[in-house]
Write a protein that holds these residues in place. Structure first.
Motif, short mmCIF file in Angstrom:
data_model
loop_
_atom_site.label_atom_id
_atom_site.label_comp_id
_atom_site.label_asym_id
_atom_site.label_seq_id
_atom_site.Cartn_x
_atom_site.Cartn_y
_atom_site.Cartn_z
N GLN A 27 -4.29 2.35 4.23
CA GLN A 27 -3.80 1.62 3.06
C GLN A 27 -2.55 2.35 2.58
N MET A 28 -1.52 1.63 2.20
CA MET A 28 -0.25 2.28 1.84
C MET A 28 -0.36 3.17 0.61
N LEU A 29 -1.37 2.98 -0.24
CA LEU A 29 -1.51 3.84 -1.42
C LEU A 29 -2.70 4.81 -1.28
N CYS A 30 -3.10 5.10 -0.04
CA CYS A 30 -4.18 6.06 0.24
C CYS A 30 -3.53 7.40 0.56
N PRO A 31 -3.69 8.42 -0.31
CA PRO A 31 -3.00 9.70 -0.11
C PRO A 31 -3.23 10.35 1.26
N GLY A 32 -4.48 10.35 1.75
CA GLY A 32 -4.76 10.98 3.04
C GLY A 32 -4.08 10.27 4.20
N VAL A 34 -1.12 8.70 4.00
CA VAL A 34 0.31 8.98 3.91
C VAL A 34 0.60 10.42 4.33
N ALA A 67 -1.58 -4.75 -5.51
CA ALA A 67 -0.51 -3.76 -5.43
C ALA A 67 -0.10 -3.46 -3.99
N ALA A 72 5.16 -5.46 -0.28
CA ALA A 72 5.19 -4.02 -0.55
C ALA A 72 5.02 -3.23 0.75
N VAL A 75 8.26 -2.83 2.68
CA VAL A 75 9.12 -1.77 2.14
C VAL A 75 8.57 -0.39 2.53
N PHE A 76 7.26 -0.24 2.42
CA PHE A 76 6.62 1.03 2.77
C PHE A 76 6.92 1.41 4.22
N THR A 109 -10.48 4.58 4.66
CA THR A 109 -9.18 4.89 5.25
C THR A 109 -8.81 6.34 4.95
N PRO A 110 -8.12 7.05 5.85
CA PRO A 110 -7.70 6.58 7.16
C PRO A 110 -8.87 6.59 8.13
#
Lengths: 184, 184, 184, 184
Positions: A27-32, A34, A67, A72, A75-76, A109-110
């Motif tokens: 997921q694009m807003l999942c810190p692990g 990214v 979100a 989005a 862009v990510f 995720t991830p």
């Protein structure tokens, strides 16, 4: 999959039979995802030739759907310079968890799913997997493909039959670079 | 090799035929060896069973010989909790570069030499090699051994036939821990 | 102190009164010192001008004395390119812990001792201290010196009155570089 | 600022006079902001008491405005557990660069702006600034405030007058943890 990015045509696993497939669910807003998962998937894409290992992303949104829509995500993928194909997991009416995520019984995720040349799932891992461990699995599965010719016994930097020479030294181009985005 | 640590008997490559051998050549006062090479060799030792991949250290002193003698090396191996066998490369009278280092044409430290099950050198690399790349090479070579049975197609965390389950999660015991040495 | 390296004359704390002193106590075969403590001390030396913060090393051997003698230390300082003055803590007959280490009641290595401009010990810390925390302490103590003129209110990259401009961007020269030692 | 998150009332710099202000300008899809800038701002917030240093975020979107709206930002702040106040920089009709970003002449993201107790801008930095350097600047500016009482000369772990004891050891609570997001 509802929609694909970074590919001209839809991708099916059947068409990839004979090759090893690394599926990275994020997921694009999942810190692990990214910080660790996506950089590792990009490294696999650079190290192995596409004729041996195919890297696919799967955007499996199961929370905060509004979100993390397709616009989005586009862009990510651009800002993080992700160039492998990424599919948007199809939403399921009345259920937060999308279709492919349910089909593979992914727990979050991830997630890393590795599929061998016969189409058999060989790994379904939640969280980060060490590079050495993932490299060992991919090296093993690439070697098990029937069309793997006996690698030459050359000495030196040749790491494995199909591994891109010095692939890891080539930094991919970036929109924002690693440290900042400048006003154009 | 003039002397061995961490083993009861001398080690010969002939006796290791059938297994993949990772030879890590280092000097105890070489910064790149301490920061990257030795931790990676320890990780390989933890990930792969000794029946598949044997990790050996080789102390190849080619400068400052007086400061890196066998007594100092013994303390170093203890403090850094290195548990794989380490051989001291035999000095050559009148030449700073020791015997094995000359025989393998190593160009410095750290050097990684990987030898396959037939005894053929498949990698001779100066400097650090990325974990993903080293894992891929070792996974490939382990799969090419004749006695490799077809791995079961089990789904899930099984990373590769012989990989230690969750091996990388077990931290090795340490004399000094990662952050400090306390007065006892 | 029994012996100094990296200085032409002996150093006394009295002579440093008026400046902030960072004393880094280490052993050359202590992993936490090599991985974190010494790199941090080198960074402090680069960031602050010597007229404000003086960085001193103290080789406080309390175990394995034979393997960490002055000759070995000299090679170590050379290979790791440590350029601040390093004193060898004086051994105490019949006791493994050397004299200065006892005097400051240091509990192990790495230890950080910070002394203000009046000669008062303001920190005695075993283990690693976060860069942000150490920077805050040093910035505070530098500001408390009586001769600190009011810093100009200039906007921009000027980080603090005496901080070396862009100091952290200048890599120090290395014998072995960060990744390997080559046969000359 | 068009809108605030993580605060009950609007924030003005005038109301913060007497304290040091760290303003971190970021975009939620800027890789360098996510990897380095925001974690550093969170560390500053944990290390310094709010009576000395106030940390503020400023979401300065200057590209891809549609993908980084206020709703997406709210999810982002939640997932990354950012708890300091974050203002949304006001868009300027007909210009991609928002109002505050123009007023401070910020050149991109991440940007660090540090304002002293008198309201004077003391740093305006594009990109990452080393922790040691930022700590030194903040320690200096905190010490220059008129109400700074002479710190006690206590020995030991007391790092600086107002620094939270052991603040950096307390991990903040996280929705997703550092490694993954689980299906609830």
């Amino acid at each position: 999959v509802a929609q694909w990015f970074n590919t001209d045509s839809d991708i099916t696993l059947d068409a990839l039979r004979g090759r090893v497939v690394l599926l990275h669910a994020f997921q694009m807003l999942c810190p692990g995802c990214v910080a660790q998962g996506l950089p590792q998937a990009m490294k696999v894409q650079q190290l192995f030739p596409a004729s041996e290992v195919v890297v696919l992303g799967l955007h499996t949104v199961f929370e905060h759907h509004a979100a993390m829509g397709a616009d989005a995500l586009e862009v990510f993928l651009h800002e993080y310079r992700i160039s492998f194909p990424v599919g948007v997991d199809s939403p399921v009416r009345g259920h937060p968890v999308p279709a492919t995520m349910q089909a593979y019984a992914l727990r979050g995720t991830p997630s890393l799913v590795v599929i061998d040349h016969k189409g058999v799932v060989r790994l379904n891992h939640l969280g980060h997997l060490d590079d050495l461990q993932l490299g060992a699995l991919l090296g093993t599965l690439v070697s098990q493909r029937p069309d793997t010719s006996e690698p030459s016994s050359q000495v030196g930097e040749a790491v494995s039959p199909g591994v891109h020479q010095a692939a890891l030294n080539e930094a991919p181009p970036k929109a924002c670079d690693d440290t900042h985005c400048k006003i154009g």
